[in-house]
Design a protein around this motif. Structure first.
Motif, mmCIF file in Angstrom:
data_model
loop_
_atom_site.group_PDB
_atom_site.id
_atom_site.type_symbol
_atom_site.label_atom_id
_atom_site.label_comp_id
_atom_site.label_asym_id
_atom_site.label_seq_id
_atom_site.Cartn_x
_atom_site.Cartn_y
_atom_site.Cartn_z
ATOM 1 N N GLU A 184 0.798 -1.228 0.000
ATOM 2 C CA GLU A 184 0.000 0.000 0.000
ATOM 3 C C GLU A 184 0.829 1.275 0.000
ATOM 4 N N GLN A 185 1.897 1.303 0.795
ATOM 5 C CA GLN A 185 2.615 2.559 0.986
ATOM 6 C C GLN A 185 3.271 3.093 -0.288
ATOM 7 N N ILE B 104 1.915 2.814 -3.395
ATOM 8 C CA ILE B 104 0.935 3.060 -4.461
ATOM 9 C C ILE B 104 1.046 4.454 -5.061
ATOM 10 N N VAL C 204 -2.275 -5.476 -5.192
ATOM 11 C CA VAL C 204 -1.815 -5.465 -3.803
ATOM 12 C C VAL C 204 -1.943 -6.853 -3.180
ATOM 13 N N GLN D 252 -9.246 -2.574 4.215
ATOM 14 C CA GLN D 252 -8.017 -2.473 3.449
ATOM 15 C C GLN D 252 -8.326 -2.268 1.967
ATOM 16 N N ARG E 31 -9.177 1.311 1.375
ATOM 17 C CA ARG E 31 -8.001 2.184 1.389
ATOM 18 C C ARG E 31 -7.259 2.118 0.051
ATOM 19 N N ILE E 32 -7.137 0.915 -0.486
ATOM 20 C CA ILE E 32 -6.407 0.725 -1.741
ATOM 21 C C ILE E 32 -7.122 1.419 -2.894
#
Length: 264
Positions: free
Chosen positions: A84-85, A87, A100, A108, A111-112
């Motif tokens: 994620e970090q 992206i 992911v 989650q 968030r993505i």
């Protein structure tokens, strides 16, 4: 201005998101060592997409950015498998999709999706100096609209918890595809290294059924023609193979061919 608008389409026109949403079959290669020459070869060979593996691969963001540039140069869609970090930076580098690993909850997944969309649809920070935005040589409003439609969001379902919550995960708006990971799933289900175990196969089929109900594409990595045929027969449309295994098989065949020629 017409020329600039034409340039606008270049980073995103190779995306596979429309095909995924239309239920079309797409074919790709997963690469853990994303050298530009390898990416170009995959494009010239006619594949739809390449998955640049930043989960298990050692490449830096800078290396991946060059691989993404090479992909656009030969008309193949660059999908980056990443955490994620990273992206935001990979999308700004011009990735046409994000895949992911180890997604287990709808929170989650949400968030993505939001990380892949500009406001008001998401939380992606706006910048027009990036490769994705043609370094500013674009119609800004058109770029933002196109980016929000063209980026593919692909979630990897690889654990028992994820399978148990698959319907909740798929209910998150904006998910384009699921990629199942039977190897990790086997360990999660207590049958290590046995991706063909009935527990794993049942979990995979449960994911396929859930995706079909939700109208979301699903796929997986096949290691053989037979495995790809089996995936397709279940209803998978997002197909990939691993370059490492393809190269390994070709290298062994080449060596055997030379040995046979010399000894005959």
């Amino acid at each position: 201005m017409t020329t600039i608008k034409n340039l606008l389409a270049m980073p995103l026109e190779h995306g596979i998101a429309p095909k995924l949403r239309n239920g079309e079959h797409v074919y790709g290669i997963s690469i853990g060592t994303p050298y530009p020459a390898l990416i170009q070869m995959c494009g010239h060979a006619g594949y739809d997409f390449v998955v640049i593996d930043n989960e298990h691969g050692p490449a830096s963001v800078e290396t991946v950015a060059e691989a993404i540039r090479a992909a656009h140069g030969v008309g193949i869609s660059p999908i980056v498998r990443t955490f994620e970090q990273d992206i935001p930076r990979l999308l700004d580098a011009g990735a046409c999709g994000i895949q992911v690993p180890m997604v287990e909850t709808p929170e989650q997944a949400n968030r993505i999706v939001r990380a892949c969309r500009y406001p008001p649809m998401g939380t992606r920070a706006v910048a027009f100096s990036t490769p994705a935005a043609c370094y500013g040589f674009c119609d800004r409003d058109a770029y933002l609209k196109e980016a929000n439609c063209a980026i593919a969001v692909i979630l990897m379902i690889e654990t028992a918890e994820a399978v148990a919550r698959i319907d909740e995960i798929l209910a998150v708006p904006g998910v384009d595809a699921v990629c199942v990971g039977p190897t990790d799933m086997a360990y999660s289900l207590g049958v290590p290294a046995d991706g063909k175990h009935p527990k794993v196969q049942n979990a995979v089929f449960r994911c396929v059924e859930a995706c079909q109900r939700a109208g979301i594409a699903i796929g997986g990595t096949a290691l053989s023609r037979e495995a790809c045929r089996a995936n397709a027969s279940m209803g998978m449309t997002y197909h990939s193979m691993m370059l490492t295994f393809l190269l390994g098989a070709a290298l062994r065949d080449g060596l055997n061919t030379m040995r046979a020629a010399v000894s005959s």
